[in-house]
Motif scaffolding. Structure first.
Motif, PDB file in Angstrom:
ATOM      1  N   HIS A  68    -130.095  43.753   6.697  1.00 25.07           N
ATOM      2  CA  HIS A  68    -130.806  44.876   7.318  1.00 25.07           C
ATOM      3  C   HIS A  68    -130.418  44.995   8.790  1.00 25.07           C
ATOM      4  O   HIS A  68    -130.115  46.096   9.284  1.00 25.07           O
ATOM      5  N   PRO A 206    -139.861  44.307   9.447  1.00 20.74           N
ATOM      6  CA  PRO A 206    -139.423  45.133   8.300  1.00 20.74           C
ATOM      7  C   PRO A 206    -139.462  44.368   6.980  1.00 20.74           C
ATOM      8  O   PRO A 206    -138.435  44.140   6.332  1.00 20.74           O
ATOM      9  N   ARG A 208    -140.710  45.019   3.839  1.00 22.60           N
ATOM     10  CA  ARG A 208    -140.363  45.660   2.562  1.00 22.60           C
ATOM     11  C   ARG A 208    -138.863  45.909   2.438  1.00 22.60           C
ATOM     12  O   ARG A 208    -138.255  45.655   1.398  1.00 22.60           O
ATOM     13  N   THR A 209    -138.262  46.404   3.511  1.00 21.18           N
ATOM     14  CA  THR A 209    -136.825  46.670   3.473  1.00 21.18           C
ATOM     15  C   THR A 209    -136.041  45.382   3.240  1.00 21.18           C
ATOM     16  O   THR A 209    -135.117  45.334   2.422  1.00 21.18           O
ATOM     17  N   ASP A 212    -136.349  44.266  -0.430  1.00 21.15           N
ATOM     18  CA  ASP A 212    -135.559  45.060  -1.371  1.00 21.15           C
ATOM     19  C   ASP A 212    -134.088  44.654  -1.333  1.00 21.15           C
ATOM     20  O   ASP A 212    -133.420  44.595  -2.363  1.00 21.15           O
ATOM     21  N   ILE A 213    -133.582  44.381  -0.135  1.00 22.41           N
ATOM     22  CA  ILE A 213    -132.167  44.033   0.004  1.00 22.41           C
ATOM     23  C   ILE A 213    -131.891  42.600  -0.450  1.00 22.41           C
ATOM     24  O   ILE A 213    -130.904  42.326  -1.132  1.00 22.41           O
ATOM     25  N   ARG A 350    -125.916  53.260  -4.428  1.00 27.60           N
ATOM     26  CA  ARG A 350    -127.320  53.409  -4.044  1.00 27.60           C
ATOM     27  C   ARG A 350    -128.254  53.327  -5.255  1.00 27.60           C
ATOM     28  O   ARG A 350    -129.230  54.061  -5.384  1.00 27.60           O
ATOM     29  N   ASN A 353    -132.090  49.645  -6.810  1.00 25.00           N
ATOM     30  CA  ASN A 353    -133.457  49.476  -7.292  1.00 25.00           C
ATOM     31  C   ASN A 353    -133.512  48.936  -8.716  1.00 25.00           C
ATOM     32  O   ASN A 353    -134.540  48.400  -9.139  1.00 25.00           O
TER      33      ASN A 353
END
Length: 468
Positions: A68, A206, A208-209, A212-213, A350, A353
Motif C-alpha cells: 500500500h 489504513p 482495511r486497504t 485486502d492487499i 483488478r 477480491n
C-alpha cells in the motif's frame, strides 16, 4: 523524495532485485549447511521454527502495508500524514506480532523462548524499516540489501563459528536480524526515528486497504509455517527442523520463479479501463507457466539424483523421512509458483477480491489437517505434515485456474496445461518420496521434462518475435 531514492530504469531495478534474490537463496543454503553443524538437532530445529514464525509474522506486518505504501509512493500521493499512517499501522501490527511470537515461543519451552525473543524485537524494528517508499519510486537497493543480508549475515556468522569449532547460541540468529535491519536503515538513511515521530502524530491507519492487499500472502505463509511451528511446540524440534528445510527448498524454487514471472507482470497489467488482446493474455500466461515448470523440473532433477547429498549438506542428518519430505515438497513447487502467477494475473486485472477466499480455504485445510495429524500421531511427523501443504497448494492452483479461466477465457487452454503440469510434477515428488528406488528413473524423467519446458519457452519466444 527521500535521500538516496533515485529513478533507475526498470531493467536496472529488475537486475538488482533479481540478483539479490539469487544471492539471498545462496545465503539460505549456506546458513542451513553451517547452522546444522554448529547446533544439536533439537537446537537447530528450535531456531528454524523461530525463524519460520518470524517470517510469518513479518508478512503480517509488511505485505499489506508495504505494498500500500509503495503504491502511494509510485502515485506521488505520499505525504507526511499518509507516510505516518502507514508506519503507524506497521508498528501496531508489529507490537501484536511480537506478543504472538512470545506466546507461541513459550509453548515450545525455555529454549524456544530464548530463540524467539530477539525476533520479537526485530518485528518492531522491521515495522520502522521504510524500504517500501523507495521501492515504490523504482529504487530496489534498500529492499535488495535487506534480502541479501537477512540470509547472508546468519550464514557468515554460522560459518565463522563452524571454522572456530564453537556452538551457535539459539538467540544469535534473532540478534543478527536486529543488527541487519539497523544496518540497512543506516546505510540508506531511511530515518526510522523521524518515521516514528510521524506515526505518533497521526490517528488514522489504513487497516482495511492493507488487509485486502496482504491477506493472500499472509495466508500462504500460514500454510507453509504451521507444520514447523506446531512440531516445535509439540516437542518434536528435530522433525520441525527437517520440515523447515524442506519448506525452504520449496520457497527457494518459487523464489527463482518469482524473479522470472515478475518480469512478465508489465505485459499482464494494463492502465485502468484498457483491455489487452486475448492473444497477449494467452501468450504471457503460457510463457510464465512454462518458466515455473522449468524451475520445478530442474530442481527435482538435481534433488532426485543426489537426495542424500543435499539433505546431508543442508540438515547434517540425512534421515529417510527428511529426504522424503524434501522431495514431496519440491514436487509441489510448480503448484505454488503457478498459483502465485494466477494471483498476479487477477490482481493485474483488478480482480483481487476473488483471491482471499481461495487462500483462506486452502489455509484452513492445511492447518486443520496438520493439527489432526499431530493429535492422532504419526510415525514420521515431518513427512506427514508435508502432505497437507502439498494438498493445499494443489487446491489453490486448481480453484484459481478455474476463476481465472472464467474471466480470461482466451487463456483457458494455457491454464489447463499449467494445472496438468503442476499435478504431474507433484506426482513425481510423491512417488519419489514414498518409493526411494524410483528416484533414479524419476530424475531422468524430470530432466526430460526440463528439456521439454525449455524447448516450449524458446519456441514461444520465437513465435513472439515473428511479425503478425
Amino acid at each position: 523524495m527521500r535521500p538516496g531514492v533515485g529513478k533507475p530504469s526498470a531493467l536496472r531495478f529488475g537486475a538488482i532485485f533479481g540478483s539479490a534474490v539469487v544471492v539471498g537463496q545462496v545465503g539460505q543454503l549456506v546458513w542451513l549447511a553451517s547452522g546444522s553443524r554448529t547446533m544439536s538437532a533439537r537446537a537447530f530445529g528450535t531456531v528454524l521454527a523461530a525463524q519460520s514464525l518470524y517470517t510469518l509474522l513479518q508478512i503480517l506486518v509488511d505485505s499489506g502495508t508495504g505494498l500500500h505504501g509503495a503504491r502511494l509512493a509510485a502515485a506521488g500521493a505520499l505525504d507526511d500524514r499518509t507516510r505516518g499512517s502507514v508506519v503507524r499501522l506497521r508498528l501496531q501490527l508489529a507490537l501484536v506480532a511480537g506478543a504472538v511470537a512470545m506466546a507461541v515461543g513459550a509453548a515450545g519451552g525455555l529454549r524456544s523462548v530464548v530463540a524467539t525473543a530477539p525476533f520479537a524485537v526485530a518485528l518492531v524494528l522491521f515495522g520502522l524499516l521504510n524500504y517500501w517508499e523507495s521501492f515504490g519510486h523504482g529504487e530496489s537497493r534498500p529492499w535488495s540489501a535487506y534480502i541479501v543480508l537477512r540470509t547472508g549475515a546468519p550464514a557468515a556468522v554460522a560459518s565463522l563459528l563452524l571454522v572456530l569449532g564453537r556452538a551457535f547460541p539459539t538467540f544469535l540468529v534473532g540478534l543478527v536480524e536486529c543488527v541487519t535491519i539497523a544496518c540497512v536503515a543506516s546505510a540508506f538513511r531511511l530515518q526510522p526515528v523521524r518515521d516514528l515521530a510521524r506515526a505518533l502524530r497521526v490517528r488514522h491507519a489504513p487497516r482495511r486497504t492493507a488487509m485486502d492487499i496482504g491477506l493472500p500472502f499472509f495466508l500462504t505463509q500460514i500454510s507453509l509455517t504451521a507444520g514447523t511451528v506446531m512440531l516445535n511446540a509439540w516437542g518434536s524440534a528435530a522433525a520441525a527442523g527437517a520440515l523447515a528445510v524442506a519448506i525452504r527448498l520449496l520457497t527457494g524454487v518459487n523464489g527463482f520463479s518469482v524473479i522470472l514471472v515478475s518480469a512478465l507482470f508489465p505485459s499482464l497489467a494494463r492502465a485502468h479501463g484498457q483491455e489487452s488482446a486475448p492473444s497477449d493474455d494467452r501468450r504471457a500466461i503460457r510463457l510464465a507457466i512454462d518458466i515455473v515448470g522449468l524451475a520445478t523440473a530442474a530442481a527435482l532433477t538435481l534433488f532426485l539424483a543426489r537426495t542424500g547429498f543435499f539433505v546431508r549438506l543442508l540438515l547434517n542428518r540425512p534421515s529417510g523421512a527428511a529426504q522424503a519430505t524434501a522431495i514431496l515438497l519440491l514436487g509441489s513447487a510448480a503448484a505454488g509458483g503457478i498459483a502465485l502467477l494466477l494471483t498476479m494475473v487477477l490482481v493485474a486485472r483488478r480482480l483481487e477480491n476473488i483471491v482471499p477466499a481461495v487462500y483462506a480455504a486452502a489455509t484452513v485445510l492445511t492447518v486443520g489437517a496438520s493439527g489432526a495429524i499431530l493429535l492422532f500421531g504419526a510415525g514420521k511427523p515431518e513427512l506427514a505434515l508435508a502432505v497437507p501443504v502439498l494438498v493445499g497448494q494443489l487446491l489453490t492452483v486448481v480453484v484459481l485456474a478455474v476463476r481465472a479461466a472464467e474471466r480470461l477465457p482466451a487463456a483457458a487452454g494455457s491454464l489447463a496445461r499449467g494445472v496438468a503440469a503442476a499435478f504431474a510434477l507433484a506426482a513425481v515428488g510423491l512417488v519419489g518420496a514414498v518409493w526411494p528406488a524410483s528416484r533414479g528413473p524419476l530424475a531422468l524423467a524430470s530432466a526430460a521434462a526440463t528439456l521439454v519446458f525449455a524447448i516450449l519457452i524458446v519456441a514461444d519466444r520465437r513465435r513472439s518475435d515473428v511479425p503478425s
